[in-house]
Scaffold this active site. Structure first.
Site, PDB file in Angstrom:
ATOM      1  CB  CYS A  10      26.646  61.194  37.046  1.00  0.00           C
ATOM      2  SG  CYS A  10      28.411  61.426  36.676  1.00  0.00           S
TER       3      CYS A  10
ATOM      4  CG  HIS B  74      32.526  61.610  36.948  1.00  0.00           C
ATOM      5  ND1 HIS B  74      31.524  62.356  37.529  1.00  0.00           N
ATOM      6  CD2 HIS B  74      33.362  62.502  36.373  1.00  0.00           C
ATOM      7  CE1 HIS B  74      31.741  63.642  37.313  1.00  0.00           C
ATOM      8  NE2 HIS B  74      32.850  63.764  36.626  1.00  0.00           N
TER       9      HIS B  74
ATOM     10  CE1 TYR C  42      47.334  46.591  52.247  1.00  0.00           C
ATOM     11  CE2 TYR C  42      48.341  44.596  53.111  1.00  0.00           C
ATOM     12  CZ  TYR C  42      47.232  45.401  52.947  1.00  0.00           C
ATOM     13  OH  TYR C  42      46.024  45.021  53.482  1.00  0.00           O
TER      14      TYR C  42
ATOM     15  CG  ASN D 167      38.702  50.841  45.482  1.00  0.00           C
ATOM     16  OD1 ASN D 167      38.238  51.530  44.579  1.00  0.00           O
ATOM     17  ND2 ASN D 167      38.778  49.521  45.407  1.00  0.00           N
TER      18      ASN D 167
ATOM     19  CB  CYS E 122      41.108  47.196  47.292  1.00  0.00           C
ATOM     20  SG  CYS E 122      39.341  47.202  47.642  1.00  0.00           S
ATOM     21  CG  HIS E 123      39.280  41.366  45.892  1.00  0.00           C
ATOM     22  ND1 HIS E 123      38.708  42.258  45.004  1.00  0.00           N
ATOM     23  CD2 HIS E 123      39.581  40.248  45.164  1.00  0.00           C
ATOM     24  CE1 HIS E 123      38.647  41.705  43.806  1.00  0.00           C
ATOM     25  NE2 HIS E 123      39.164  40.490  43.871  1.00  0.00           N
TER      26      HIS E 123
ATOM     27  CB  SER F  92      55.007  39.736  51.567  1.00  0.00           C
ATOM     28  OG  SER F  92      55.480  40.204  52.819  1.00  0.00           O
TER      29      SER F  92
ATOM     30  CD  GLU G   6      39.615  37.816  41.649  1.00  0.00           C
ATOM     31  OE1 GLU G   6      40.857  37.817  41.554  1.00  0.00           O
ATOM     32  OE2 GLU G   6      38.933  38.847  41.778  1.00  0.00           O
TER      33      GLU G   6
END
Length: 242
Positions: A55, A120, A149, A172, A180-181, A186, A207
């Site tokens: 919006c 938003h 995590y 998310n 979050c990707h 660990s 990345e």
């Protein structure tokens, strides 16, 4: 027609709302007590169609439509004007989001100079651990890095809440933008991801390749580990889909 970089720099020069590290939450404090007038935009990406919605006050959702297997090679992308279509028909946060996603996939070196679209969505407005985790992830874990995590739980102030971090990742609404990707186990395993493991692996490899850090090989090595709190992560099946 001006090139992508010129258009991105032009967008960055406009008076958009920036999300600073000290004031991330300020961009999403619009009232949620009345219905938003929504705009929608679908764009092409190496991951297939991506639908964004929002919006005037901010971005509501980034939805990975999952219509194709992530392409392993470079992708010829539409020019930015084609991605935007007629910008006057969509809200300013969606224009920003289109520009940001275009840069993420095709010219990530310009990302630091681009404004993040305001968000938003009720998840980010609540005074909750989930909101704190998502903001901390956006703030602290940069392009080419990963975090476990429990490292992320520690960053958010509760190192024992690794399982809750998995729940936050599932909640998310704006993946890729709030990355979050980049949250992995660990042990080196990727964990789960709502967009699918192939998508998560592609994003980490993308990345890693473009940041000059080791890419994610199979499910054994993160793109580049964030060196913060050291701890084991929960079983990815318990941590949630992300």
């Amino acid at each position: 027609m001006p090139g992508r970089r010129t258009l991105l720099k032009h967008l960055a020069s406009l008076r958009f709302h920036f999300l600073s590290v000290s004031g991330l939450g300020n961009a999403v404090l619009g009232r949620m007590d009345q219905a938003c007038e929504m705009s929608y935009k679908t764009i092409d990406s190496p991951l297939g169609k991506i639908e964004i919605s929002g919006c005037e006050q901010g971005l509501h959702e980034i939805r990975l439509c999952g219509s194709k297997t992530p392409d392993a090679g470079p992708v010829e992308a539409p020019t930015l004007p084609e991605l935007l279509g007629r910008p006057e028909e969509i809200t300013e946060p969606l224009v920003q989001c289109v520009a940001w996603l275009d840069a993420y996939f095709h010219e990530p070196e310009v990302l630091p100079g681009l404004p993040l679209p305001a968000i938003h969505h009720p998840v980010f407005q609540r005074d909750s651990f989930t909101a704190q985790v998502l903001w901390k992830l956006l703030e602290a874990v940069k392009f080419g890095d990963t975090v476990s995590y429990q490292q992320l739980a520690a960053l958010a102030g509760n190192p024992k809440a690794a399982r809750a971090v998995g729940g936050a990742m599932r909640s998310n609404p704006v993946p890729i933008l709030v990355p979050c990707h980049r949250v992995v186990c660990s042990s080196g395993a990727m964990g789960n991801y709502s967009g699918g493991l192939a998508t998560k692996e592609w994003l980490l490899a993308h990345e890693g390749r473009l940041s000059g850090k080791p890419t994610y090989a199979g499910v054994s090595h993160p793109a580049g580990t964030w060196h913060g709190a050291q701890a084991d992560t929960p079983d990815p099946q318990r941590a949630g889909r992300n």
